[in-house]
Scaffold this motif. Structure first.
Motif, mmCIF file in Angstrom:
data_model
loop_
_atom_site.group_PDB
_atom_site.id
_atom_site.type_symbol
_atom_site.label_atom_id
_atom_site.label_comp_id
_atom_site.label_asym_id
_atom_site.label_seq_id
_atom_site.Cartn_x
_atom_site.Cartn_y
_atom_site.Cartn_z
ATOM 1 N N LEU A 41 31.399 -66.827 -39.687
ATOM 2 C CA LEU A 41 30.738 -65.459 -40.048
ATOM 3 C C LEU A 41 30.357 -64.820 -38.439
ATOM 4 N N ASP A 42 29.904 -65.591 -37.588
ATOM 5 C CA ASP A 42 29.445 -65.093 -36.252
ATOM 6 C C ASP A 42 29.122 -66.383 -35.266
ATOM 7 N N THR A 43 28.342 -65.907 -33.955
ATOM 8 C CA THR A 43 28.172 -67.203 -33.390
ATOM 9 C C THR A 43 26.893 -67.835 -34.124
ATOM 10 N N LEU A 44 26.724 -69.017 -33.308
ATOM 11 C CA LEU A 44 25.462 -70.104 -34.213
ATOM 12 C C LEU A 44 24.222 -69.216 -34.203
ATOM 13 N N THR A 45 23.849 -68.535 -33.092
ATOM 14 C CA THR A 45 22.661 -68.034 -32.759
ATOM 15 C C THR A 45 22.572 -66.887 -33.800
ATOM 16 N N ARG A 46 23.772 -66.112 -34.016
ATOM 17 C CA ARG A 46 23.658 -65.068 -35.001
ATOM 18 C C ARG A 46 23.476 -65.499 -36.390
ATOM 19 N N MET A 47 24.035 -66.536 -36.755
ATOM 20 C CA MET A 47 24.009 -67.237 -38.231
ATOM 21 C C MET A 47 22.690 -67.751 -38.229
ATOM 22 N N ASN A 48 22.096 -68.404 -37.360
ATOM 23 C CA ASN A 48 20.831 -69.001 -37.689
ATOM 24 C C ASN A 48 19.688 -67.770 -37.858
ATOM 25 N N ALA A 49 19.979 -66.763 -37.228
ATOM 26 C CA ALA A 49 19.112 -65.518 -37.378
ATOM 27 C C ALA A 49 19.270 -65.066 -38.773
ATOM 28 N N LEU A 50 20.578 -64.867 -39.520
ATOM 29 C CA LEU A 50 20.753 -64.376 -40.573
ATOM 30 C C LEU A 50 20.207 -65.537 -41.619
ATOM 31 N N LYS A 51 20.453 -66.768 -41.181
ATOM 32 C CA LYS A 51 19.883 -67.725 -42.310
ATOM 33 C C LYS A 51 18.372 -67.766 -42.419
ATOM 34 N N THR A 52 17.498 -67.375 -41.292
ATOM 35 C CA THR A 52 16.268 -67.592 -41.310
ATOM 36 C C THR A 52 15.616 -66.149 -41.842
ATOM 37 N N TRP A 53 16.363 -64.934 -41.754
ATOM 38 C CA TRP A 53 15.937 -63.832 -42.570
ATOM 39 C C TRP A 53 16.122 -64.024 -43.919
ATOM 40 N N LEU A 54 17.255 -64.518 -44.326
ATOM 41 C CA LEU A 54 17.523 -64.619 -45.949
ATOM 42 C C LEU A 54 16.699 -65.784 -46.323
ATOM 43 N N SER A 55 16.265 -66.607 -45.814
ATOM 44 C CA SER A 55 15.200 -67.705 -46.143
ATOM 45 C C SER A 55 13.834 -66.822 -46.361
ATOM 46 N N VAL A 56 13.408 -65.930 -45.651
ATOM 47 C CA VAL A 56 12.161 -65.095 -45.935
ATOM 48 C C VAL A 56 12.348 -64.439 -47.363
ATOM 49 N N LEU A 57 13.517 -64.007 -47.661
ATOM 50 C CA LEU A 57 13.865 -63.168 -48.722
ATOM 51 C C LEU A 57 13.912 -64.083 -50.005
ATOM 52 N N ILE A 58 14.577 -65.252 -49.984
ATOM 53 C CA ILE A 58 14.758 -66.249 -50.972
ATOM 54 C C ILE A 58 13.375 -66.813 -51.417
ATOM 55 N N SER A 59 12.443 -67.245 -50.256
ATOM 56 C CA SER A 59 11.288 -67.847 -50.483
ATOM 57 C C SER A 59 10.407 -67.072 -51.039
ATOM 58 N N GLY A 60 10.418 -65.934 -50.572
ATOM 59 C CA GLY A 60 9.407 -64.700 -50.812
ATOM 60 C C GLY A 60 9.461 -64.270 -52.285
ATOM 61 N N VAL A 61 10.666 -64.072 -52.893
ATOM 62 C CA VAL A 61 10.819 -63.713 -54.335
ATOM 63 C C VAL A 61 10.274 -64.956 -55.367
ATOM 64 N N ALA A 62 10.951 -66.061 -54.695
ATOM 65 C CA ALA A 62 10.426 -67.311 -55.538
ATOM 66 C C ALA A 62 8.829 -67.749 -55.481
ATOM 67 N N VAL A 63 8.018 -67.308 -54.471
ATOM 68 C CA VAL A 63 6.813 -67.258 -54.267
ATOM 69 C C VAL A 63 6.138 -66.247 -55.253
ATOM 70 N N LEU A 64 6.531 -65.063 -55.511
ATOM 71 C CA LEU A 64 5.982 -64.088 -56.230
ATOM 72 C C LEU A 64 6.298 -64.599 -57.623
ATOM 73 N N ALA A 65 7.500 -65.280 -58.066
ATOM 74 C CA ALA A 65 7.654 -65.646 -59.525
ATOM 75 C C ALA A 65 6.741 -66.704 -59.791
ATOM 76 N N PHE A 66 6.285 -67.685 -58.767
ATOM 77 C CA PHE A 66 5.316 -68.804 -58.872
ATOM 78 C C PHE A 66 3.827 -68.261 -59.243
ATOM 79 N N ILE A 67 3.387 -67.075 -58.293
ATOM 80 C CA ILE A 67 2.239 -66.534 -58.377
ATOM 81 C C ILE A 67 2.073 -65.809 -59.655
ATOM 82 N N VAL A 68 3.117 -65.139 -60.232
ATOM 83 C CA VAL A 68 2.867 -64.250 -61.613
ATOM 84 C C VAL A 68 2.784 -65.222 -62.548
ATOM 85 N N ALA A 69 3.452 -66.486 -62.555
ATOM 86 C CA ALA A 69 3.350 -67.664 -63.500
ATOM 87 C C ALA A 69 2.130 -68.368 -63.572
#
Length: 252
Positions: free
Chosen positions: A169-197
């Motif tokens: 995809l890109d340089t390691l630094t930019r891939m790491n940045a993408l990974k970190t941002w997407l981790s926010v989204l993945i964990s965020g919606v999962a956490v919302l599901a856990f809270i609602v449940a």
């Protein structure tokens, strides 16, 4: 919750936050600590996710500039949101017995991925030409990783970096940045599901939240002094012990 348990959870979360700031693998500390404190595995998994999510947010903020101009960001974000929501929802509907059976295998997978991350990334880098440019394949891979991340999360970041290396995809630094941002989204919606449940133990979550934030600050400073390889070996050793312990608990 007794004072002793609260202090033990804070200490575990502090260590997890420090590890996440340096080498990753914090789930391999927070989840078993919560189980040892007496929480059912499904509740421990949800509570662990809540306690670690702010750490992903803090890390993502440091990579704001590296995210600029990444063309795959919108589509990858949508795939991450969908996958994280599916994974989080699966946790809320799966039977406790099935989740108990899956946990040793999930910890084993996370430990193996963490131990072999460097070799896996290099191997995938050599084979990147075979799949480079396959946008559909990249999005499908991200969706699957996001489902896993929403369901458990251990080793999720390593899986994403390996996927991005495969698609060059890109340089390691930019891939790491993408990974970190997407981790926010993945964990965020999962956490919302856990809270609602209603499967989050909030007293434990708040104690561990304070620990992961404190540990993240300390870990960022520690990263300048300790080789990441030492910490990586510690995480792998811990993961190996936990894998054996949970296999014994379920199948022994």
């Amino acid at each position: 919750m007794t004072l002793g348990i609260a202090l033990a959870l804070f200490a575990a979360a502090f260590a997890a936050g420090a590890l996440n700031a340096v080498a990753g693998g914090g789930t391999l500390i927070t989840f078993p600590a919560l189980v040892a404190a007496g929480l059912p595995p499904i509740v421990a998994n949800a509570t662990s996710s809540v306690s670690q999510w702010p750490g992903y947010v803090a890390s993502s903020l440091t990579f704001r500039r590296e995210l600029v101009g990444q063309q795959t960001l919108p589509a990858m974000s949508l795939a991450s949101l969908a996958g994280g929501l599916i994974g989080g929802w699966l946790v809320t509907v799966v039977s406790p017995r099935l989740f108990d059976v899956l946990i040793p295998w999930l910890i084993l997978l996370a430990t193996v991925m963490f131990a072999a991350s460097s070799q896996l990334t290099r191997w995938l880098g050599r084979h990147a030409a075979a799949v480079q440019g396959s946008r559909a394949g990249l999005l499908a891979g991200q969706l699957l990783v996001a489902i896993y991340g929403g369901f458990f999360g251990g080793g999720m970041g390593i899986m994403m970096l390996a996927l991005y290396s495969l698609f060059a995809l890109d340089t390691l630094t930019r891939m790491n940045a993408l990974k970190t941002w997407l981790s926010v989204l993945i964990s965020g919606v999962a956490v919302l599901a856990f809270i609602v449940a209603g499967i989050v133990d909030w007293p434990a979550a708040l104690v561990m939240l304070a620990g992961t934030i404190s540990g993240g600050v300390a870990g960022a400073r520690l990263a300048r002094r300790l080789p990441a390889l030492w910490l990586k070996r510690m995480v792998v050793a811990l993961g190996s012990v936990l894998t054996l312990a949970f296999f014994w608990k379920v199948y022994g």
